[in-house]
Design a protein around this motif. Structure first.
Motif, mmCIF file in Angstrom:
data_model
loop_
_atom_site.group_PDB
_atom_site.id
_atom_site.type_symbol
_atom_site.label_atom_id
_atom_site.label_comp_id
_atom_site.label_asym_id
_atom_site.label_seq_id
_atom_site.Cartn_x
_atom_site.Cartn_y
_atom_site.Cartn_z
ATOM 1 N N HIS A 1 -20.695 3.775 8.248
ATOM 2 C CA HIS A 1 -21.120 4.606 7.123
ATOM 3 C C HIS A 1 -22.508 4.169 6.657
ATOM 4 O O HIS A 1 -22.789 2.971 6.550
ATOM 5 N N GLU A 2 -23.383 5.124 6.366
ATOM 6 C CA GLU A 2 -24.724 4.827 5.878
ATOM 7 C C GLU A 2 -25.018 5.657 4.633
ATOM 8 O O GLU A 2 -24.733 6.854 4.601
ATOM 9 N N SER A 3 -25.573 5.017 3.622
ATOM 10 C CA SER A 3 -26.006 5.747 2.429
ATOM 11 C C SER A 3 -27.424 6.262 2.655
ATOM 12 O O SER A 3 -28.082 5.911 3.640
ATOM 13 N N GLU B 1 -13.310 4.680 1.310
ATOM 14 C CA GLU B 1 -12.437 4.479 2.464
ATOM 15 C C GLU B 1 -12.407 2.996 2.801
ATOM 16 O O GLU B 1 -13.380 2.282 2.544
ATOM 17 N N SER C 1 -23.728 9.273 4.495
ATOM 18 C CA SER C 1 -22.305 9.261 4.194
ATOM 19 C C SER C 1 -22.063 9.385 2.699
ATOM 20 O O SER C 1 -22.810 8.851 1.883
ATOM 21 N N HIS C 2 -21.002 10.126 2.350
ATOM 22 C CA HIS C 2 -20.588 10.218 0.955
ATOM 23 C C HIS C 2 -19.477 9.218 0.650
ATOM 24 O O HIS C 2 -18.883 9.248 -0.424
ATOM 25 N N VAL C 3 -19.203 8.347 1.611
ATOM 26 C CA VAL C 3 -18.175 7.330 1.419
ATOM 27 C C VAL C 3 -18.705 6.192 0.553
ATOM 28 O O VAL C 3 -17.971 5.576 -0.213
ATOM 29 N N SER D 1 -21.955 0.284 6.132
ATOM 30 C CA SER D 1 -20.654 -0.366 6.275
ATOM 31 C C SER D 1 -20.450 -0.817 7.716
ATOM 32 O O SER D 1 -21.163 -0.389 8.634
ATOM 33 N N VAL E 1 -16.778 2.030 -2.242
ATOM 34 C CA VAL E 1 -16.438 2.606 -0.946
ATOM 35 C C VAL E 1 -15.093 3.314 -1.085
ATOM 36 O O VAL E 1 -14.110 2.704 -1.516
ATOM 37 N N VAL F 1 -13.014 -0.429 4.407
ATOM 38 C CA VAL F 1 -14.005 -1.006 5.313
ATOM 39 C C VAL F 1 -13.837 -2.517 5.292
ATOM 40 O O VAL F 1 -13.256 -3.084 4.366
#
Length: 386
Positions: free
Chosen positions: A90-92, A42, A2-4, A86, A40, A44
């Motif tokens: 979401h995953e980095s 977005e 994720s780019h979040v 998250s 982040v 969460v």
């Protein structure tokens, strides 16, 4: 991936005030915990960091501070990986974490090698080469020449290992050195070395470049790094020098372009340490009075050119002096009090947008990178005639 979730381990490379979404320290040691931050983009409800190191693994929830989720992990005994997740999925990506390991050594013996004395350790050797009142030192691989003993002489200096420390003495001075410590990366390669020596109770230490906190650096931990601190500089400086001298009759210079750091009796009041992030650390000890030590050091590095006479007069500057009228008021007041205004440093002259125009200066637009002719500039307001 994720780019979040935004995390940059290196951040903006600020050693003193890293951005909150960076990693600090960037390369921890086996005894250090690691602070992580992630932004982040977005909404969460929560973020966790997952980590793996060898066969061990774990996770922990992060805390929200402002708009950044932060938390600590570690310490780790070896390399590790981590990522952020998250609560909404979401995953980095996985981030690699190199862990440094410091190793304490001991003096195993002394060997005379040519004109040098080598104090042998498990990892390498501390080579000392006397030249009168100067002793060149270097951390090197140990040589195989000669049979090691507990004492040796060279160039009028005598070295002796006593109670685990190295005593280096001449007719005029003496030094008591601790065994070097080496720092290794995950591959077992040396990346830094530290050298320590004992301090006398009443000893004072000066040098390390321009400092704004105090002259005597005893009890401080100055580092040698160019840093532009706007105000309240304290120990931060844009003119550091890897050099110091002591009231006890010695000086020390470090031959390195890396970020050298000193601990001058801060962690342990009786001990000074210099840490050099370089596998081939080297430098020079100077022995004698502070005047003789300074003279010898300046002879090595070069003397500065004499300053013009006006440079020795009072200098005046103020970050809020942003207009012609204010400058004239300050100068006239100074002269009225009998204090000559020899040099005026005007720092707040520009508009802080272009940094090439005086405040309130205007000109007609020019094409592309064409320079603006001086005749085309219209001055007024704060600087009517700069």
């Amino acid at each position: 991936m994720s780019h979040v979730l935004i995390h940059d381990p290196e951040g903006d490379h600020n050693p003193y005030e890293p951005v909150s979404w960076a990693r600090s320290p960037l390369r921890p040691t086996t005894s250090q915990r690691v602070r992580l931050g992630v932004r982040v983009v977005e909404p969460v409800g929560g973020v966790e960091v997952e980590w793996r190191s060898g066969v061990a693994a774990g996770s922990r929830s992060l805390d929200l501070e402002g708009d950044v989720w932060v938390g600590e992990i570690g310490p780790f005994k070896g390399s590790a990986r981590y990522r952020f997740v998250s609560d909404v999925g979401h995953e980095s990506r996985w981030f690699e974490l190199d862990v440094l390991r410091w190793e304490q050594t001991s003096f195993a013996g002394l060997r005379v090698s040519g004109e040098s004395l080598e104090a042998l350790c498990e990892v390498g050797a501390l080579r000392l080469t006397p030249h009168g009142d100067v002793v060149d030192w270097e951390v090197v691989p140990a040589s195989e020449e000669g049979v090691p003993g507990q004492a040796g002489e060279s160039g009028g200096w005598r070295a002796e290992i006593r109670e685990g420390t190295l005593w280096l003495t001449s007719d005029a001075a003496s030094l008591n050195l601790m065994p070097p410590e080496w720092c290794f990366d995950d591959h077992g390669d040396p990346v830094a070395v530290s050298l320590s020596w004992t301090l006398a109770p009443d000893e004072r230490i000066f040098g390390t470049g321009e400092r704004f906190d105090r002259l005597d650096q005893r009890g401080r931990m100055p580092d040698v790094r160019v840093y532009e601190q706007y105000k309240q500089q304290r120990s931060r400086t844009y003119f550091p020098v890897p050099w110091l001298f002591s009231t006890r009759g010695y000086g020390l210079s470090i031959d390195s372009l890396r970020r050298v750091s000193f601990d001058l009796g801060s962690s342990e009041s009786h001990l000074a340490t210099v840490t050099i992030p370089d596998r081939g650390a080297r430098g020079r000890w100077y022995l004698g009075s502070p005047e003789r030590v300074l003279e010898a050091y300046v002879s090595d590095v070069g003397r500065p050119s004499p300053l013009p006479l006006w440079a020795y007069g009072p200098w005046m500057s103020g970050n809020e002096w942003d207009r012609d009228q204010r400058i004239r008021e300050v100068v006239n007041k100074s002269l009225g009090e009998g204090v000559p205004a020899t040099v005026i440093v005007i720092e707040a002259w520009s508009d802080e947008t272009t940094f090439y125009l005086f405040n309130d200066t205007e000109h007609d637009p020019v094409a592309g990178a064409e320079p603006v002719p001086a005749a085309a500039m219209r001055h007024g307001g704060r600087w009517p005639d700069p």
